[in-house]
Every structure is written in C-alpha cells, then in structure tokens.
Motif scaffolding. Structure first.
Motif, mmCIF file in Angstrom:
data_model
loop_
_atom_site.group_PDB
_atom_site.id
_atom_site.type_symbol
_atom_site.label_atom_id
_atom_site.label_comp_id
_atom_site.label_asym_id
_atom_site.label_seq_id
_atom_site.Cartn_x
_atom_site.Cartn_y
_atom_site.Cartn_z
ATOM 1 N N PRO A 165 -41.471 8.893 -6.034
ATOM 2 C CA PRO A 165 -41.713 10.012 -5.129
ATOM 3 C C PRO A 165 -41.783 9.534 -3.679
ATOM 4 O O PRO A 165 -42.842 9.150 -3.200
ATOM 5 C CB PRO A 165 -43.076 10.545 -5.598
ATOM 6 N N SER B 122 -55.029 15.137 -12.464
ATOM 7 C CA SER B 122 -55.306 15.539 -11.078
ATOM 8 C C SER B 122 -54.890 16.979 -10.823
ATOM 9 O O SER B 122 -55.443 17.627 -9.942
ATOM 10 C CB SER B 122 -54.699 14.558 -10.061
ATOM 11 N N ILE B 123 -53.963 17.505 -11.620
ATOM 12 C CA ILE B 123 -53.634 18.931 -11.474
ATOM 13 C C ILE B 123 -54.714 19.787 -12.137
ATOM 14 O O ILE B 123 -55.211 20.741 -11.556
ATOM 15 C CB ILE B 123 -52.252 19.241 -12.100
ATOM 16 N N ILE B 124 -55.111 19.399 -13.355
ATOM 17 C CA ILE B 124 -56.048 20.241 -14.111
ATOM 18 C C ILE B 124 -57.464 20.157 -13.540
ATOM 19 O O ILE B 124 -58.094 21.163 -13.256
ATOM 20 C CB ILE B 124 -56.090 19.822 -15.600
ATOM 21 N N TRP B 125 -57.948 18.921 -13.399
ATOM 22 C CA TRP B 125 -59.352 18.750 -13.017
ATOM 23 C C TRP B 125 -59.525 18.192 -11.609
ATOM 24 O O TRP B 125 -60.626 17.844 -11.213
ATOM 25 C CB TRP B 125 -60.066 17.837 -14.022
ATOM 26 N N SER C 219 -41.641 11.671 -17.612
ATOM 27 C CA SER C 219 -41.056 12.877 -17.026
ATOM 28 C C SER C 219 -39.532 12.809 -16.882
ATOM 29 O O SER C 219 -38.849 12.118 -17.634
ATOM 30 C CB SER C 219 -41.753 13.088 -15.682
ATOM 31 N N SER D 120 -43.731 11.905 -21.952
ATOM 32 C CA SER D 120 -44.385 13.165 -21.600
ATOM 33 C C SER D 120 -43.755 13.792 -20.376
ATOM 34 O O SER D 120 -43.060 13.132 -19.608
ATOM 35 C CB SER D 120 -45.871 12.903 -21.343
ATOM 36 N N VAL D 121 -44.054 15.055 -20.191
ATOM 37 C CA VAL D 121 -43.544 15.807 -19.041
ATOM 38 C C VAL D 121 -44.230 15.355 -17.752
ATOM 39 O O VAL D 121 -43.725 15.546 -16.661
ATOM 40 C CB VAL D 121 -43.750 17.320 -19.286
ATOM 41 N N ALA E 65 -54.630 15.925 -24.516
ATOM 42 C CA ALA E 65 -54.049 17.271 -24.450
ATOM 43 C C ALA E 65 -52.519 17.218 -24.472
ATOM 44 O O ALA E 65 -51.871 18.066 -25.082
ATOM 45 C CB ALA E 65 -54.541 17.983 -23.190
ATOM 46 N N LEU E 66 -51.950 16.220 -23.822
ATOM 47 C CA LEU E 66 -50.485 16.155 -23.689
ATOM 48 C C LEU E 66 -49.791 15.708 -24.976
ATOM 49 O O LEU E 66 -48.580 15.905 -25.130
ATOM 50 C CB LEU E 66 -50.100 15.197 -22.545
ATOM 51 N N ALA F 41 -51.403 14.815 -14.778
ATOM 52 C CA ALA F 41 -51.935 16.028 -15.403
ATOM 53 C C ALA F 41 -53.411 16.195 -15.050
ATOM 54 O O ALA F 41 -53.862 17.286 -14.706
ATOM 55 C CB ALA F 41 -51.750 15.967 -16.920
#
Ligand SMILES: [Zn+2]
Lengths: 315, 287
Positions: free
Chosen positions: A161, A228-231, A198, A219-220, A243-244, A226
């Motif tokens: 990125p 840092s997006i969720i929690w 990903s 995984s995606v 979860a993934l 994940a």
C-alpha cells in the motif's frame, strides 16, 4: 493450569539440557532421552491438532519459515529467473521464470519475502508493487507461448500500500493478473506457503488446483487489518483470526482449496527439507493429473472452479 | 419481473453534515442548501459547485437508463452467513439492517434497459448497503448479469461503488474477484463491449477485479478510486498524501482511466460509444 503447549515447552527445554549433557559428558543417556523424545513428539502432535487460528498465523510468519526460494532451491532445477515487467521495473517481491519442478518443465511464479533483514526490506516483505503483477502477466504470456504449466507459490501479507503503487495502478495490475490466470491455456497449480493476504495473493491464486500448507493462512484481509476495522485495535487480531476462519482446514472445509499439504510437527521451519518434500510431491501429483487435459478443458475447468464459489440462497 | 420500486421518486441519499428537512439537501462540498427537486433534475450533481453526490443503486439506474425501460433481474439471490461471523454484532443482524435501509437483499441491482434507445445489461453497486461491500451475492449477481449480457448479445455497463470485498464472508468474498472475472470472459469471447463507471468511492477488491478490466473505464469527477485506502497508505508510509491523490482526475493523469465524464453526460457518452462499438446507427444525441 498448564496447557499441553506449556508442558511441551518445559519438556523441550529438559530434552535440550539432557542432549547437551550427553554430548558434553559423552555419557549414554538414551534410557532417559528416548522416552523423553517420544513424549515431546506426542505433545507436538497434540498441540498441532489443537492450535488456535492465531497460533497458526504465528507459524505462517515464524522466523525461519521456508520462503519461496527455500523451496525452489530444494525442488527446482534449471531455474532461470526472468526479471522485469518490460514497462517500469523489476519487483523483487515477485519472482519468476522457467524451471524444472521435480524434473518437469514449468513456469514458476513466486512471492518472495526475503530471508534476512536486508533482503526482507529489499523485497518489501513479499508485498508487490504493480510491476510485480505485470511481470507475472508477462511470464504467463510466456508460459502459454511455450506450453509450460504454471506453478505459483503464494506468500504475501498483501499488495504493497504505497503512493507509487497507487499511481501505477495497483488495482489494475492485480485485476490484470487474475484475468491472465483465468485465460491460461496451460495447467496452473497454486500453493499458499505462508501468508495468503487478500487480492495480492489471489493475483497468483487462480489455479486449476489450489493447495495450502497446513499452517498457512488465506483471507480477504489480514487479522490485524480486520481487527483495526472492527475494533479500531490491531491488538485484537487473535479474535479477528478466529472470525475470519482463515486457516488451511477452514479453507478446505469451505471448498476453496483442493488439498492441505502437511507440514512437519511444529511447523515448516522445524524441518524445511521435510516441508519441501511434501510440497514438491503434492504439486507434482496435481501437475501430472492435469497434464492429460487439453487447453480448452484447462481453461473451462478453471473457470468452473471459481464460478461455483460463493455462499447464498435463492428465494 | 419486479421493478423494485424503480419509479418511485426518492429523496437524495442523506450525506454527512447538517440535513435540511424534507425539501433541501446540503451539498457536502460547497455546503449550500440545494432543492431536492433541482438535484433530481440534475442527476444529483450540485447545480452550484458541480459536486457529484453519491447515489444508491436505484437512483443510479434512473440517471442512466431511459425512463420506464428498466427490467430488474437481480433480487432472488440472498446472502447467508457461511462463517457464523460475529464482530461487534452478528453478520445476519448487520445484513438485516442494511436490507431494511435499502430494501434490497444485498449491495447490487442488475437488469436490462435502454440508453437513448440502445439495449444494455446493467449492474449498479449500492454503496448505501454496507458500503457497497462485495460478498457472495454481489459477485453472483454481477456474474449472472455479465452472463445475461453475453447471452442476450447486449453491451454490459457496470457502475462501481464499493469499499471493497466484504470481510464477513472472508475468503469467499475474495474469490468473487475471480468469479466475476470468469463471468466477464463470455463478453470478451463474443466481442461485446463492457464499460465500467467508477463512482465515489471505488476501492479494494472491486478496484482489483471486475471494475478495472472493462474495455472502457469511465470515472466520475472527484471520485475516490484506489486499491489501498488512503488511511492504510498513510499508516504504512507515514507521510502526508499528495493533494488530489486517488481522485478520478489523478487517475486520468496517471493513465488508469479512459475518461472522466460528468454524470449529466453519461447517457450521451455511453450511447455514442456503445453505438460505435456495436455498429448501431448513430443516435439522435450524437447528431
Ligand atoms: Zn455544491
């Protein structure tokens, strides 16, 4: 309460001490060593079977885990690395070229993380820039032209990125590589050997057969991403990994891979030669099975494999 | 076939910032209050500053297609919870909320219609549904729409609006990138054109699959388009991002999109382009 993993660590330490002592003193301690070794082996097997998903992610990233080149050195001959995308540059995170896999001519494409600090930095820890995927596309053209089956080794936390990556069309390059794999008229066997992060992983993952090593993940999104997006907290990665459902057994259960390639007890880094032997055998076996199919069947079979993926209900 | 309340006029989608009740919407860019009626008549482009407001999938197809021409195909494929995914809430609860909000089973609306008389198959992603995220249903509906276009011999027009692949279906979502690519092969094999319109925002797995392998890639002015999100890039490189980074105009400059086209021109642009590619006589609009 001590877990089997705690007991294992304790016994492993005691075993090391005893082995040291045996070597130092020249004494025959086999009466003590033999049962201890057996118990350590048994506990390793038990721990392996009960690894949490996060523990498997840890093994996929373990220091000393064999990288793509470690497998290439053990399994391939006549590897001629071909550099560059013929447009911008050469990406050291994604390598490729013709080689013999177990003696069979193939086009090898592999994500290479680096083996020491310096090479890890140079190879951006296996995170490709667009020129990496465009090199893959060029080498798949090459594979089709010479009728070489494609073997890919997937090991990336994800595509890099960065500002320049975006300027040069990271998304476009990954999409192009996926499309190029869809269009291959030769067999393609893919193996996830560490991290399958990903779209950057899927860019090399559109095979007729997709294999995954026992302690690799696919995984995606990474568990940290994940979390840092969720929690809003990357430290919750262990929960995100659960979860993934990103482990090899999960992928097999979901029907997204054909085979889980076994690793030595404790992970591929414990015995790279044994890990390589299992990987080499599995890839060769799938290549042999696919070698009977013609170009149209290969493309159609690959298309059917991916077209069927997804979970939904019709109403 | 259900028409999905296509003909019902809706208020423009609520945007961030203060909301003027009922008749007005505040433009998120120039902050001026604009009559909703004026937005409707102007393809939801701010008449004062030209900002392209986000559309839901229904609004999108209203803007794109000839009135009354839309025949919905999507809607029978519904999401499930294959992993029993639970984060701050269970995935089914998240889905139920998005379904209630949008009136759709998932973040996609597909069907057929005409653009200035030219028959097309269309798919519009719905950012209002869970950020337009791509799971199994989005992938399946896009694949089916592309296959329908190939079978019916029409061009395929897809409007992307998505934060990327849907986390709650994990690797199954990831595989939709390959699945949609497979389905689009039929169009290429039959020489049928595929045009994607990238709207604000188009990121992640959508940018890295079907949205960027179109024959013609159009971007809406000002749309955020990229693979990695700006926040992720900033965290990785720890530098400020350049002005205009990942915007449509930036991508045009870097050679990644064919054209940046004002939404109010989409119909004439597509009619003219697709008319040439499918050897149709020139439409009135291109006279
Ligand atoms: Zn405005």
């Amino acid at each position: 309460m001590s877990t089997p993993a705690d007991t294992l660590r304790e016994l492993e330490a005691r075993l090391r001490d005893l082995e040291d002592a045996a070597q130092r003193t020249g004494q025959d301690l086999s009466v003590a060593l033999t049962p201890l070794r057996a118990e350590v082996e048994r506990l390793r097997g038990e721990c392996q079977a009960h690894l949490t998903r996060w523990e498997r992610v840890g093994l996929a990233r373990a220091p000393g885990r064999p990288t793509a080149l470690d497998y290439v050195e053990r399994l391939c001959t006549d590897f001629a690395e071909l550099h560059g995308d013929r447009a911008y540059g050469d990406d050291p995170a994604l390598i490729g070229g013709p080689a013999r896999w177990g003696g069979v001519p193939v086009m090898l494409l592999a994500q290479q993380k680096g083996r020491d600090t310096k090479s890890k930095i140079r190879r951006r820890f296996g995170m490709s820039n667009p020129e990496g995927y465009r090199k893959a596309i060029r080498l798949m053209d090459f594979a089709d032209r010479f009728g070489l089956p494609v073997v890919t080794l997937i090991d990336t936390p994800g595509a890099y990125p960065g500002i320049e990556a975006e300027e040069r069309g990271q998304g476009w390059a990954i999409a192009g590589s996926i499309q190029r794999m869809v269009r291959l008229r030769v067999p393609a066997v893919c193996a996830v050997i560490g991290e399958g992060g990903s779209g950057g992983a899927l860019a090399l993952g559109v095979g007729n057969r997709v294999l995954i090593q026992e302690n690799a993940w696919y995984s995606v999104i990474s568990p940290e991403g994940a979390a840092s997006i969720i929690w809003k907290d990357a430290a919750k990665a262990p929960q995100a990994a659960e979860a993934l459902q990103l482990t090899a057994p999960d992928l097999l259960r979901l029907g997204l891979v054909e085979e889980v390639v076994p690793e030595p007890l404790g992970g591929a880094h414990r015995d790279p030669d044994a890990a390589a032997a299992a990987l080499g055998e599995a890839v060769s076996r799938h290549l042999a099975e696919l070698s009977a199919l013609g170009p149209d069947e290969l493309k159609a079979g690959r298309a059917a494999r991916f077209r069927a993926m997804g979970a939904f209900r019709e109403v | 076939m259900a028409l999905d309340r296509f003909f019902r006029r809706r208020r423009p989608q609520q945007q961030a910032g203060a909301e003027l009740p009922d008749l007005w919407t505040q433009c998120p860019q120039c902050k001026e209050g604009v009559y909703n009626r004026d937005l409707d008549l102007n393809a939801h482009v701010c008449p004062r500053c030209g900002h392209h407001l986000r559309l839901d999938a229904g609004q999108r197809l209203e803007v794109l297609l000839d009135p009354g021409s839309f025949q919905q195909r999507s809607g029978r494929v519904h999401p499930v919870d294959p992993l029993g995914f639970e984060d701050t809430e269970p995935y089914p609860a998240r889905l139920a909320r998005a379904q209630k909000k949008t009136g759709r089973p998932d973040a996609i609306l597909t069907g057929t219609g005409t653009i200035l008389g030219l028959p097309v198959t269309v798919a519009a992603m719905d950012f209002a549904f869970s950020g337009g995220s791509m799971g199994s249903v989005v992938g399946e509906e896009i694949a089916r729409a592309a296959e329908h276009a190939a079978g019916a011999g029409t061009p395929f027009v897809l409007v992307a609006a998505s934060g990327g692949a849907r986390m709650q279906e994990s690797a199954l979502s990831l595989m939709q990138m390959a699945k949609t690519t497979v389905a689009l092969e039929g169009l290429a094999e039959r020489g049928l054109p595929y045009v994607s319109i990238l709207s604000d925002p188009t990121t992640g797995g959508v940018t890295a699959s079907f949205a960027t392998i179109a024959d013609v890639i159009v971007a809406e002015p000002g749309a955020l388009i990229g693979f990695a999100g700006p926040r992720v890039i900033q965290q990785t490189i720890r530098q400020n991002l350049p002005e205009g980074f990942q915007r449509a105009e930036f991508l045009l400059e870097h050679g990644m999109v064919d054209a940046v086209v004002d939404r109010r021109e989409h119909r004439t642009y597509l009619r003219s382009l697709l008319g040439v590619l499918t050897r149709q006589p020139a439409g009135e609009a291109s006279a």
